[in-house]
Design a protein around this motif. Structure first.
Motif, PDB file in Angstrom:
ATOM      1  N   ALA A 421       7.855 -26.994  42.217  1.00  0.00           N
ATOM      2  CA  ALA A 421       7.686 -26.538  40.751  1.00  0.00           C
ATOM      3  C   ALA A 421       6.436 -26.535  40.081  1.00  0.00           C
ATOM      4  CB  ALA A 421       8.571 -27.569  40.099  1.00  0.00           C
ATOM      5  N   PRO A 422       5.460 -27.297  40.662  1.00  0.00           N
ATOM      6  CA  PRO A 422       4.048 -27.146  39.948  1.00  0.00           C
ATOM      7  C   PRO A 422       3.389 -25.779  39.944  1.00  0.00           C
ATOM      8  CG  PRO A 422       4.349 -29.379  41.059  1.00  0.00           C
ATOM      9  CD  PRO A 422       5.424 -28.473  41.630  1.00  0.00           C
ATOM     10  N   THR A 423       3.653 -25.044  41.040  1.00  0.00           N
ATOM     11  CA  THR A 423       3.098 -24.015  41.499  1.00  0.00           C
ATOM     12  C   THR A 423       4.027 -22.757  41.212  1.00  0.00           C
ATOM     13  OG1 THR A 423       3.448 -24.150  43.720  1.00  0.00           O
ATOM     14  CG2 THR A 423       1.433 -24.794  42.920  1.00  0.00           C
ATOM     15  N   ALA A 424       5.108 -22.956  40.483  1.00  0.00           N
ATOM     16  CA  ALA A 424       6.151 -21.698  40.468  1.00  0.00           C
ATOM     17  C   ALA A 424       5.549 -20.645  39.471  1.00  0.00           C
ATOM     18  CB  ALA A 424       7.250 -22.459  39.870  1.00  0.00           C
ATOM     19  N   LEU A 425       5.458 -19.482  39.774  1.00  0.00           N
ATOM     20  CA  LEU A 425       4.884 -18.458  39.345  1.00  0.00           C
ATOM     21  C   LEU A 425       5.772 -17.409  38.865  1.00  0.00           C
ATOM     22  CD1 LEU A 425       2.089 -17.772  41.824  1.00  0.00           C
ATOM     23  CD2 LEU A 425       1.939 -18.845  39.681  1.00  0.00           C
ATOM     24  N   PRO A 426       5.810 -16.410  37.984  1.00  0.00           N
ATOM     25  CA  PRO A 426       6.462 -15.316  37.759  1.00  0.00           C
ATOM     26  C   PRO A 426       6.937 -14.589  39.056  1.00  0.00           C
ATOM     27  CG  PRO A 426       4.700 -15.269  35.994  1.00  0.00           C
ATOM     28  CD  PRO A 426       4.270 -16.314  37.066  1.00  0.00           C
ATOM     29  N   ARG A 427       8.174 -14.163  39.057  1.00  0.00           N
ATOM     30  CA  ARG A 427       8.911 -13.559  40.160  1.00  0.00           C
ATOM     31  C   ARG A 427       9.438 -14.635  40.976  1.00  0.00           C
ATOM     32  NH1 ARG A 427       7.077  -8.218  40.815  1.00  0.00           N
ATOM     33  NH2 ARG A 427       7.864  -8.118  42.831  1.00  0.00           N
ATOM     34  N   SER A 428       9.001 -15.977  40.644  1.00  0.00           N
ATOM     35  CA  SER A 428      10.011 -16.972  41.355  1.00  0.00           C
ATOM     36  C   SER A 428      11.508 -16.914  41.057  1.00  0.00           C
ATOM     37  CB  SER A 428       9.508 -18.511  41.117  1.00  0.00           C
ATOM     38  OG  SER A 428       8.084 -18.562  41.499  1.00  0.00           O
ATOM     39  N   SER A 429      12.126 -17.534  41.865  1.00  0.00           N
ATOM     40  CA  SER A 429      13.750 -17.244  41.594  1.00  0.00           C
ATOM     41  C   SER A 429      14.570 -18.468  42.446  1.00  0.00           C
ATOM     42  CB  SER A 429      14.292 -16.191  42.305  1.00  0.00           C
ATOM     43  OG  SER A 429      14.047 -15.986  43.690  1.00  0.00           O
ATOM     44  N   ILE A 430      15.685 -18.722  41.813  1.00  0.00           N
ATOM     45  CA  ILE A 430      16.476 -19.945  42.450  1.00  0.00           C
ATOM     46  C   ILE A 430      17.982 -19.162  42.474  1.00  0.00           C
ATOM     47  CG2 ILE A 430      17.509 -22.041  41.894  1.00  0.00           C
ATOM     48  CD1 ILE A 430      15.159 -22.760  40.250  1.00  0.00           C
ATOM     49  N   ILE A 431      18.530 -19.265  43.661  1.00  0.00           N
ATOM     50  CA  ILE A 431      19.698 -18.440  43.864  1.00  0.00           C
ATOM     51  C   ILE A 431      20.764 -19.466  44.109  1.00  0.00           C
ATOM     52  CG2 ILE A 431      21.288 -16.811  45.513  1.00  0.00           C
ATOM     53  CD1 ILE A 431      18.229 -15.669  46.083  1.00  0.00           C
ATOM     54  N   VAL A 432      21.790 -19.609  43.362  1.00  0.00           N
ATOM     55  CA  VAL A 432      22.716 -20.676  43.609  1.00  0.00           C
ATOM     56  C   VAL A 432      24.243 -19.725  44.056  1.00  0.00           C
ATOM     57  CG1 VAL A 432      24.187 -22.318  42.614  1.00  0.00           C
ATOM     58  CG2 VAL A 432      21.962 -22.266  41.751  1.00  0.00           C
ATOM     59  N   SER A 433      24.960 -20.239  45.221  1.00  0.00           N
ATOM     60  CA  SER A 433      26.080 -19.608  45.593  1.00  0.00           C
ATOM     61  C   SER A 433      26.964 -20.376  46.345  1.00  0.00           C
ATOM     62  CB  SER A 433      25.462 -18.525  46.518  1.00  0.00           C
ATOM     63  OG  SER A 433      26.538 -17.756  46.917  1.00  0.00           O
ATOM     64  N   ASP A 434      28.243 -20.012  46.119  1.00  0.00           N
ATOM     65  CA  ASP A 434      29.064 -20.770  47.195  1.00  0.00           C
ATOM     66  C   ASP A 434      28.812 -20.619  48.722  1.00  0.00           C
ATOM     67  OD1 ASP A 434      30.932 -21.844  45.374  1.00  0.00           O
ATOM     68  OD2 ASP A 434      31.099 -19.808  44.492  1.00  0.00           O
TER      69      ASP A 434
END
Length: 511
Positions: A421-434
């Protein structure tokens, strides 16, 4: 009987009124047909057309393909920038709906699967044969699984995108929606600012540690060869000493058994020679033993030094790699099927067969409340910086929970959050899926996940995959090592019914 009567009556009336009646009826029929066509055209949505946003466009962050409307839309940090009609996979060779990313680009690609078919301005999204590329658009789904775009549109787009750009293929229309939630990464400005300054010295330290480890390894190998040679010489001297001692003992016996002065003189002479030889051999043996003991100690020290240098090389390479990766956007995949979280970042290390290597060193269990209940498939993307934080959007392509409720159900380990998290930059993403990760997720891909409740004939019928090396924590000289990846989806979980999409190690390119 009634129908016949009505038919006969109509015939009589037609004859009675003659040609004018026929003309009138024909006009009425034509008017009705025109009215019906107009109504049908009004009910049918207009076909997609190429369009460009009326503003200066930034770099594309994501592309969303709608299978329903046969359209692709590209987005930068501020919204849509380019739109065009497409042609996706035909029946039996459907383009799979799911989450992908661009993993290779080839401006003049020719297929080795489909009779050298020309696929200009190809942007690959899987290694088993799916891509965005220029091609003919008949106005409906007609490809073998790829997403065809207009030739000129694909050419104009080619230089604007980069490896790792998100590609979302949705069964219906989907758009990114502004979104905020406490679970989304909040970067640390000081950590991000310090990251470049930290990466450079760590890279130099890793290079120095590599040189030191290589030199220590060579020194240990040299010492081992020397001790092996000395050990062989020592064994020979020990054999010579035993033989000399045996000759001296025999000379002693011969002297004791001598009965005449002449025999005693000869025996005494032989004994003196044997004694001199035994003494000389003993001196050589003592010297060799001392030398061997010294060299064995030096070889052991060299081996220990090489081991310590290798440990330092590994540690510094990992630290340097982590520092370098901190300068890249991070992608996280959370699977309800496997109850795990996966993290990937692009190393930008080119692979000889094409594409770039993605780091995959973080994999951790997570907790999902009510794990038997569907959660949906949601793609959260950091579009740009917003003050000290990030501005996020979400795209939902498979219903379950809404996006907020999906994140509310997930608990991510704090140590994982502290790492990414501390170095998350624009274009970072989180995908949540079944869904579990698709078998096409590998060392040269970001995440690949497909919706198993949608047709995917052009995907599941591809050639089976084989074991290949993927990035790991076993670091090489350049900071990235490889091992043969296990099946991520062998973990117990709550998978949905699926069509062969459990993760398997990927094959090299074959199309």
């Amino acid at each position: 009987m009634v129908n016949r009567y009505m038919t006969a009556q109509s015939t009589v009336e037609t004859r009675r009124w003659g040609a004018p009646a026929i003309v009138t009826l024909a006009a009425i029929a034509a008017l009705a047909a025109l009215t019906g066509d107009a109504a049908a055209r009004q009910a049918r949505p207009a076909p997609p057309v190429e369009a460009t946003a009326p503003r200066d466009a930034g770099e594309p962050i994501m592309a969303i393909v709608s299978i329903k409307t046969q359209q692709v839309t590209f987005y930068d940090a501020e919204g849509w920038i380019l739109r065009a009609p497409v042609s996706t996979g035909t029946t039996g060779r459907e383009t799979p709906a799911g989450v992908f990313a661009v993993i290779e680009k080839d401006q003049d690609h020719h297929s080795t699967l489909y009779d050298d078919a020309w696929m200009p301005n190809m942007q690959r999204i899987t290694w088993n044969g799916l891509a965005l590329h220029g091609g003919p658009l008949p106005g409906y789904a007609a490809s073998h699984g790829c997403v065809r775009m207009p030739f000129d549109f694909a050419e104009k787009l080619f230089d604007k995108t980069r490896i790792g750009m998100r590609v979302i293929i949705s069964p219906n229309d989907a758009v990114p929606v502004e979104f905020s939630h406490p679970a989304l990464f909040v970067p640390n400005a000081a950590t991000i600012a310090a990251a470049p300054a930290r990466a450079e010295p760590l890279a130099r330290e890793a290079e120095e540690a590599t040189r030191t480890a290589d030199e220590a390894k060579k020194a240990a190998a040299t010492a081992a060869r020397e001790t092996a040679s000395l050990t062989a010489s020592l064994r020979k001297l020990e054999a010579l000493k035993r033989r000399a001692d045996a000759e001296l003992a025999f000379a002693d016996k011969t002297l004791a058994a001598a009965r005449t002065d002449q025999a005693r003189a000869r025996a005494e002479e032989q004994r003196q020679k044997a004694a001199l030889k035994a003494a000389d051999t003993g001196t050589q043996l003592d010297t060799a033993r001392a030398d061997t003991t010294s060299k064995l100690g030096a070889a052991a020290a060299a081996k220990d030094a090489a081991k310590a240098a290798q440990t330092k090389k590994t540690d510094t390479a990992k630290a340097a790699s982590d520092a370098k990766l901190a300068l890249e956007p991070v992608s996280v995949y959370i699977s309800r099927a496997t109850q795990k979280l996966y993290v990937r970042r692009n190393t930008h290390k080119p692979w000889p067969d094409g594409g770039e290597v993605f780091d995959a060193t973080i994999e951790a269990p997570i907790t999902i409340r009510d794990p038997d209940r569907p959660i949906g498939t949601h793609v959260f993307t950091a579009m740009a910086q917003s003050g000290a934080g990030l501005r996020w959007t979400v795209v939902t392509i498979d219903n379950g929970d809404d996006a907020k409720d999906a994140l509310d159900r997930i608990t991510i380990p704090q140590d994982v959050l502290d790492r990414i998290a501390p170095t998350a930059l624009p274009r970072s993403s989180i995908i949540v899926s079944d869904e579990p990760l698709s078998r096409e997720t590998n060392y040269r891909t970001e995440f690949v996940a497909v919706l198993n409740n949608q047709p995917q004939g052009g995907f599941v019928t591809r050639r089976p995959t084989v074991d290949v090396p993927v990035a790991s924590g076993d670091w090489g000289n350049d900071g990235f090592g490889f091992f043969f990846q296990r099946n991520w989806n062998s973990q117990p979980g709550n998978p949905r019914p699926r069509a062969g999409q459990y993760y398997q190690p990927m094959q090299p390119r074959w199309w």
